[in-house]
Each structure stands twice: as C-alpha cells, then as structure tokens.
Design an enzyme around this catalytic site. Structure first.
Site, PDB file in Angstrom:
ATOM      1  N   ASN A  12     -56.647 108.181  68.151  1.00  5.76           N
ATOM      2  CA  ASN A  12     -56.007 106.907  68.502  1.00  5.76           C
ATOM      3  C   ASN A  12     -56.700 106.413  69.762  1.00  5.76           C
ATOM      4  O   ASN A  12     -56.427 106.908  70.854  1.00  5.76           O
ATOM      5  CB  ASN A  12     -54.513 107.118  68.746  1.00  5.76           C
ATOM      6  CG  ASN A  12     -53.824 105.867  69.274  1.00  5.76           C
ATOM      7  OD1 ASN A  12     -54.427 104.795  69.307  1.00  5.76           O
ATOM      8  ND2 ASN A  12     -52.577 106.009  69.694  1.00  5.76           N
ATOM      9  N   TRP A  13     -57.589 105.453  69.569  1.00  5.73           N
ATOM     10  CA  TRP A  13     -58.364 104.978  70.720  1.00  5.73           C
ATOM     11  C   TRP A  13     -57.517 104.171  71.694  1.00  5.73           C
ATOM     12  O   TRP A  13     -57.943 103.910  72.822  1.00  5.73           O
ATOM     13  CB  TRP A  13     -59.516 104.086  70.238  1.00  5.73           C
ATOM     14  CG  TRP A  13     -60.639 104.808  69.569  1.00  5.73           C
ATOM     15  CD1 TRP A  13     -60.681 106.121  69.176  1.00  5.73           C
ATOM     16  CD2 TRP A  13     -61.906 104.244  69.190  1.00  5.73           C
ATOM     17  NE1 TRP A  13     -61.886 106.408  68.584  1.00  5.73           N
ATOM     18  CE2 TRP A  13     -62.649 105.268  68.583  1.00  5.73           C
ATOM     19  CE3 TRP A  13     -62.467 102.971  69.305  1.00  5.73           C
ATOM     20  CZ2 TRP A  13     -63.946 105.053  68.094  1.00  5.73           C
ATOM     21  CZ3 TRP A  13     -63.745 102.759  68.821  1.00  5.73           C
ATOM     22  CH2 TRP A  13     -64.485 103.795  68.221  1.00  5.73           C
ATOM     23  N   LYS A  14     -56.356 103.731  71.266  1.00  2.00           N
ATOM     24  CA  LYS A  14     -55.529 102.823  72.077  1.00  2.00           C
ATOM     25  C   LYS A  14     -56.394 101.608  72.471  1.00  2.00           C
ATOM     26  O   LYS A  14     -57.258 101.217  71.697  1.00  2.00           O
ATOM     27  CB  LYS A  14     -54.916 103.556  73.273  1.00  2.00           C
ATOM     28  CG  LYS A  14     -54.184 104.829  72.815  1.00  2.00           C
ATOM     29  CD  LYS A  14     -53.285 105.447  73.825  1.00  2.00           C
ATOM     30  CE  LYS A  14     -52.612 106.685  73.230  1.00  2.00           C
ATOM     31  NZ  LYS A  14     -51.669 107.317  74.132  1.00  2.00           N
ATOM     32  N   HIS A  99     -45.787 103.910  67.261  1.00  2.00           N
ATOM     33  CA  HIS A  99     -46.214 104.688  68.433  1.00  2.00           C
ATOM     34  C   HIS A  99     -45.236 104.441  69.582  1.00  2.00           C
ATOM     35  O   HIS A  99     -44.726 103.332  69.746  1.00  2.00           O
ATOM     36  CB  HIS A  99     -47.639 104.293  68.844  1.00  2.00           C
ATOM     37  CG  HIS A  99     -48.222 105.254  69.827  1.00  2.00           C
ATOM     38  ND1 HIS A  99     -47.905 105.210  71.166  1.00  2.00           N
ATOM     39  CD2 HIS A  99     -49.056 106.301  69.667  1.00  2.00           C
ATOM     40  CE1 HIS A  99     -48.537 106.198  71.784  1.00  2.00           C
ATOM     41  NE2 HIS A  99     -49.250 106.876  70.898  1.00  2.00           N
ATOM     42  N   GLU A 101     -45.671 103.921  72.579  1.00  2.00           N
ATOM     43  CA  GLU A 101     -46.060 102.822  73.473  1.00  2.00           C
ATOM     44  C   GLU A 101     -45.608 101.482  72.900  1.00  2.00           C
ATOM     45  O   GLU A 101     -45.241 100.576  73.646  1.00  2.00           O
ATOM     46  CB  GLU A 101     -47.576 102.867  73.735  1.00  2.00           C
ATOM     47  CG  GLU A 101     -47.924 104.054  74.640  1.00  2.00           C
ATOM     48  CD  GLU A 101     -49.319 104.624  74.464  1.00  2.00           C
ATOM     49  OE1 GLU A 101     -50.168 103.973  73.835  1.00  2.00           O
ATOM     50  OE2 GLU A 101     -49.551 105.747  74.956  1.00  2.00           O
ATOM     51  N   GLU A 171     -44.927 113.083  68.577  1.00  2.00           N
ATOM     52  CA  GLU A 171     -45.558 112.877  69.872  1.00  2.00           C
ATOM     53  C   GLU A 171     -44.486 112.795  70.952  1.00  2.00           C
ATOM     54  O   GLU A 171     -43.908 111.720  71.186  1.00  2.00           O
ATOM     55  CB  GLU A 171     -46.355 111.569  69.878  1.00  2.00           C
ATOM     56  CG  GLU A 171     -47.495 111.537  68.875  1.00  2.00           C
ATOM     57  CD  GLU A 171     -48.599 110.588  69.315  1.00  2.00           C
ATOM     58  OE1 GLU A 171     -49.758 111.012  69.278  1.00  2.00           O
ATOM     59  OE2 GLU A 171     -48.306 109.459  69.729  1.00  2.00           O
ATOM     60  N   GLY A 177     -50.685 111.525  77.405  1.00  2.00           N
ATOM     61  CA  GLY A 177     -51.502 111.071  78.527  1.00  2.00           C
ATOM     62  C   GLY A 177     -51.182 111.753  79.842  1.00  2.00           C
ATOM     63  O   GLY A 177     -51.643 111.315  80.902  1.00  2.00           O
ATOM     64  N   SER A 215     -51.576 115.072  74.658  1.00  2.00           N
ATOM     65  CA  SER A 215     -52.458 115.921  75.458  1.00  2.00           C
ATOM     66  C   SER A 215     -53.109 117.047  74.652  1.00  2.00           C
ATOM     67  O   SER A 215     -53.258 118.166  75.152  1.00  2.00           O
ATOM     68  CB  SER A 215     -51.710 116.475  76.684  1.00  2.00           C
ATOM     69  OG  SER A 215     -51.294 115.407  77.531  1.00  2.00           O
ATOM     70  N   GLY A 236     -55.272 111.115  71.554  1.00  2.00           N
ATOM     71  CA  GLY A 236     -55.503 109.931  72.372  1.00  2.00           C
ATOM     72  C   GLY A 236     -56.768 110.076  73.197  1.00  2.00           C
ATOM     73  O   GLY A 236     -57.879 109.928  72.694  1.00  2.00           O
ATOM     74  N   GLY A 237     -56.596 110.386  74.476  1.00  2.00           N
ATOM     75  CA  GLY A 237     -57.720 110.426  75.418  1.00  2.00           C
ATOM     76  C   GLY A 237     -58.930 111.210  74.921  1.00  2.00           C
ATOM     77  O   GLY A 237     -60.074 110.748  75.064  1.00  2.00           O
TER      78      GLY A 237
HETATM   79  P1  13P Z   1     -53.117 111.702  74.600  1.00  2.00           P
HETATM   80  O1  13P Z   1     -53.894 112.611  73.662  1.00  2.00           O
HETATM   81  O2  13P Z   1     -54.020 110.893  75.488  1.00  2.00           O
HETATM   82  O3  13P Z   1     -52.054 112.444  75.323  1.00  2.00           O
HETATM   83  O4  13P Z   1     -52.391 110.603  73.680  1.00  2.00           O
HETATM   84  C1  13P Z   1     -51.654 111.018  72.582  1.00  2.00           C
HETATM   85  C2  13P Z   1     -51.289 109.832  71.788  1.00  2.00           C
HETATM   86  O5  13P Z   1     -50.494 109.001  72.213  1.00  2.00           O
HETATM   87  C3  13P Z   1     -51.946 109.661  70.486  1.00  2.00           C
HETATM   88  O6  13P Z   1     -51.331 108.677  69.725  1.00  2.00           O
END
Ligand code: 13P
Length: 259
Positions: A12-14, A99, A101, A171, A177, A215, A236-237
């Site tokens: 997930n590149w966000k 998600h 967010e 999640e 994050g 994470s 994510g990251g």
């Molecule tokens: P991180 O891997 O950066 O913690 O993000 C997880 C996430 O929200 C994937 O959708």
C-alpha cells in the site's frame, strides 16, 4: 507430509511516489517477484494517477496492481471520486477498502465500506477489506467487538459466493506507521477470531486470505507469516523500498510450505 499454504503480500503505497521513482520501484519489484514460487501472490496498490504507468510496467508479469480506495458509486456527479470500473480499465485487479486512514480522516462508516466492497466486487476487483482497533479500544478490551463489527458490516451485505472473493486485512491502528508491530501472538489471536467469523458466513468463505498489516518489515515478516491464520501482509512504508518489499515477499515464500 508438507502442506502448501498460499501467501499474499500487497504493498500500500499510500500517497507516495512520483513518475521517476515509481518506474524504478515497479521494475525492481517485477523483476524480483519473477523469481518467487507460484504460491506467493504479490500486488501493489498505487495512487490512481499512476495506474497507467503501473499497468505499462507490470502487465504480463506476475505482480497484480490496484488502488487504495474506490467510490461507493459507479459514475455520476461525485467530484474527485474514482469509480471501480475506471480502475478496471487500467488492468487493475485489487482495491483496498476501509483502510483506517480513510475511516479516520474521511469519516468512512462501516456501512460505506460495505458499499464500496460491493462496488469493487461488481467491477471484478478483489476488495482488500481493512479492519482494526485503536489503542484505546485494545486497552478497553474491545478489539474483537470492533473488528468483528467492522467485518460483519461487510459480510452482511454479501452472498457467500461474493464473500469468498474478498481479502481481509487486520491492521491494528496503533501498529500502522509506528514501527511497533503487533506481536505474532497478538496478530494470530485476532486472525483466529476473524477466521471464525468468516467461517460462520459459509464454508466457501473460510479460506479467504487474511493479511496482517502494521509495521511489517523484513525482520518481523517471517515470524508473523508463520502463524496459522496469517496468510500474508499488507505493507505500507516497507513497500516503498524494493529491497524491503521483496525481502518480505521472500519471507512469505519461506512460510508458504509448512511441514
Ligand atoms: P506500515 O507498514 O507503514 O505500518 O503501514 C501499514 C498499512 O497501513 C498498510 O495498509
């Protein structure tokens, strides 16, 4: 006797990426993923403006692609929205929905997430339905209540056959994050609970992939993916660095066969 377990790793590149860096990342991921065993699925969910670029670089390979949200509508006067059929026009097969967010910053309700899941399914996308509790909810002992309600709001709107086509991602909000992943025991406990809810929907739904996100890094992926109800990760990251993302895919490969 060894048992094959399929694994799935989705990035997930966000809201990250620009044309030049995307090209390097997509090419590296496509190349690295080519060497993975067949039982490991790999996907990337990119910002919508980069769908055409993603399609041009991934088409014909094994890495799937998609988006991070879809509209609850198929078309119409909904300024700024992106409809699921538009995404399909670019060869996409995945869409994250719900998600945390989006639930937090865009006030998406459980019901809206359910409708988005329906729109994604109708268009032929695989919805990756995210559920997860906040730290306050965990500390109050309501994790199962929260994630159960989030999942049920989606399942209640789907037939058994439709529900069998979703992917679920657990999640925990406090792990996203933050560098503080859930422990493998914490994640497995919630996954086992979610598995029981899926199984209650029908036998065909019991085996939908249950991904963990929050994470996930190269150094904790294997331990997480070894858990019996963790079928892979939503990353994510670490999905923004080809080397890290591919290392996580390799951890999935290492755990895709258990003896
Ligand atoms: P991180 O891997 O950066 O913690 O993000 C997880 C996430 O929200 C994937 O959708």
């Amino acid at each position: 006797m060894s048992k094959q377990r399929a694994k799935l790793v989705i990035g997930n590149w966000k809201m990250h990426g620009r044309l030049a860096e995307n090209a390097a990342l997509l090419q590296a991921v496509a190349q690295g993923a080519a060497g993975l065993p067949a039982e490991v699925g790999v996907g990337v969910c990119v910002p919508s403006p980069y769908l055409a670029q993603t399609q041009s670089l991934l088409e014909g390979g094994r890495v799937l692609w998609g988006v991070q949200d879809v509209s609850a509508f198929t078309h119409g006067a909904y300024t700024g929205e992106v409809a699921a059929p538009m995404v399909v026009d670019f060869g996409a097969s995945l869409s994250i929905v719900g998600h945390s967010e989006r639930r937090a910053y865009h006030r998406e309700s459980a019901e809206l997430v359910a409708v988005k899941t329906q729109r994604a399914l109708e268009a032929g996308l695989t919805p990756v339905v995210c559920v997860g509790e906040t730290l306050e909810e965990r500390e109050a002992g309501s994790t199962e209540q929260v994630v159960g309600d989030q999942l049920d709001a989606v399942l209640v709107k789907l037939s058994e056959a439709e529900a069998a086509r979703i992917v679920v991602a657990y999640e925990p909000v406090w792990a996203i994050g933050t560098g503080q992943s859930a422990t493998s025991d914490q994640a497995q406990a919630v996954h086992a609970f979610l598995r029981s809810r899926l199984t209650a929907k029908g036998a065909a739904v019991a085996d939908v992939p249950l991904l963990y996100g929050g994470s996930v890094k190269p150094d904790n992926a294997e331990e997480l993916f070894r858990q019996p109800d963790i079928d892979g990760g939503l990353i994510g990251g670490a999905s923004l660095k080809a080397q890290d993302f591919l290392a996580i895919c390799k951890a999935a490969a290492a755990t895709s066969v258990v003896s």
